[in-house]
Enzyme design. Structure first.
Site, PDB file in Angstrom:
ATOM      1  N   SER A  50       0.879  -1.216   0.077  1.00  6.85           N
ATOM      2  CA  SER A  50      -0.214   0.144   0.068  1.00  6.85           C
ATOM      3  C   SER A  50       0.842   1.264   0.193  1.00  6.85           C
ATOM      4  CB  SER A  50      -0.921   0.105   1.168  1.00  6.85           C
ATOM      5  OG  SER A  50      -0.240  -0.355   2.399  1.00  6.85           O
ATOM      6  N   ASP A  97      -2.915   8.272   7.953  1.00  9.04           N
ATOM      7  CA  ASP A  97      -3.830   7.564   8.532  1.00  9.04           C
ATOM      8  C   ASP A  97      -3.046   6.799   9.645  1.00  9.04           C
ATOM      9  OD1 ASP A  97      -2.502   5.377   7.186  1.00  9.04           O
ATOM     10  OD2 ASP A  97      -4.246   5.114   5.993  1.00  9.04           O
ATOM     11  N   HIS A 135       0.060   4.822   7.099  1.00 12.27           N
ATOM     12  CA  HIS A 135       0.606   5.647   5.986  1.00 12.27           C
ATOM     13  C   HIS A 135       1.135   6.968   6.052  1.00 12.27           C
ATOM     14  CE1 HIS A 135      -2.099   2.328   4.709  1.00 12.27           C
ATOM     15  NE2 HIS A 135      -1.074   1.877   4.060  1.00 12.27           N
TER      16      HIS A 135
END
Length: 358
Positions: A41, A322, A325
């Site tokens: 991600s 978040d 990340h």
């Protein structure tokens, strides 16, 4: 009395890093013909959008500062690999494999997938994801497409040798595997030392597969300090320390072994250049003042942003967007120091600019 995070020094640090790199970037043709991206991600640019998984970021407030808005990137703006692509001179962002057209694949493909790992099972409790092994199969398919388009195997083989290959994977083998003992058996099967060893052994095979597919300029990101992410701090607590130290100790074992692997690969494959990007060095606080590490967005139990929630207003003052990340400002710092190492510990033995030129 607790100290307040030194927001100003962080902004100055990023600004200086950006100025250093911009000085070296000259408008014109990209420095390499193509750029292929593998990972999780931290690099995903939309490959997970069509998958049945909780690990997707194709909703606001993700993308609030990205030129095209919501895209599937797990941050407010550009990812590290987006910014590195710009520093390499690519006028457009490298497309995700899921949507890449024949015209686009000549400049590269992004295979990254949220929750993917080196190990096949990592992240499986969240749903589908494209593991590193599957990303390599997708790259094989891309090469077949390139061969058909270029219609000259010798040309394609030489073309692929000039490209940059960047891999940023391994975080989910900890976050969404080893650190969840109720779901995965790895933590009862392996000590942290043994787990780092088996991970790097499997990663070594994957990188050699990439070499066999034509890669000659390969940059591997080490893992960041997972124990300093807001989500893991919330979950495990820190016993009064800034981060979850035992997690960072486990990650350090992996990073040390990956750096040693780079030496081995460079010895074994003299016609290629492998390099290690030291995220721990690049992300380390400057001085003794801790950086702010609270999420910018309102987060769900799994650490991702709550859909359609309002993020913090001054996103340039947050390290994390978040629970896991980095924000775009952090990604800018990481990308610039990966492209041109500011201190010797940032990259080993080459920075990405050197890789592109040699």
């Amino acid at each position: 009395m607790s100290r307040q995070p030194n927001y100003l020094s962080y902004r100055v640090l990023v600004f200086v890093g950006v100025i250093q790199v911009i000085t070296f970037v000259v408008a014109g043709e990209p420095q390499v013909p193509c750029y292929f991206i593998f990972g999780d991600s931290l690099v995903d640019s939309g490959n997970n959008n069509g998958l049945v998984t909780l690990a997707k970021a194709n909703y606001p407030p993700y993308g609030i500062d990205f030129p095209q808005g919501v895209s599937g990137r797990f941050t407010n703006g550009r990812t590290v690999v987006d910014i590195i692509g710009q520093l390499l001179g690519f006028p457009k962002f490298i497309p995700p494999y899921a949507t890449a057209t024949d015209q686009e694949i000549n400049t590269g493909v992004n295979y990254g997938s949220g929750s993917a790992g080196i190990r096949e099972e990592s992240g499986s409790h969240l749903g589908d994801r494209i593991s590193m092994d599957r990303q390599l199969l997708n790259h094989q398919a891309t090469i077949s497409r390139l061969l058909a388009l270029q219609n000259n195997k010798t040309f394609t083989d030489e073309y692929l040798k000039k490209c940059i290959y960047l891999s940023n994977i391994g975080s989910n083998d900890y976050i969404n595997n080893y650190l969840i003992p109720n779901t995965y058996t790895t933590s009862t099967t392996y000590t942290t030392e043994e787990y780092a060893t088996v991970l790097v052994q499997q990663y070594s095979q994957q990188l050699q597969t990439l070499y066999n597919l034509g890669a000659r300029k390969l940059a591997m990101f080490g893992l960041g300090q997972i124990g300093c992410t807001p989500a893991e701090i919330k979950r495990f607590g820190t016993n009064g320390k800034p981060c979850v130290e035992w997690i960072n100790d486990a990650v350090k074992l992996f990073n040390d072994k990956l750096k040693s692997l780079v030496d081995d690969l460079n010895s074994n494959y003299s016609d290629a250049k492998f390099t290690f990007i030291n995220l721990t060095s690049i992300s380390a606080p400057q001085g003794d003042v801790p950086l702010p590490n609270t999420p910018c967005c309102e987060v769900r139990e799994d650490g991702q942003c709550v859909s359609n929630s309002s993020p913090c207003l001054v996103r340039a003052l947050r390290v994390f967007y978040d629970g896991f990340h980095p924000s775009e400002i952090s990604n800018t710092l990481i990308a610039t120091r990966s492209y041109i190492g500011v201190i010797p510990a940032d990259t080993y033995p080459y920075d990405i600019r050197y890789l592109a030129r040699h």
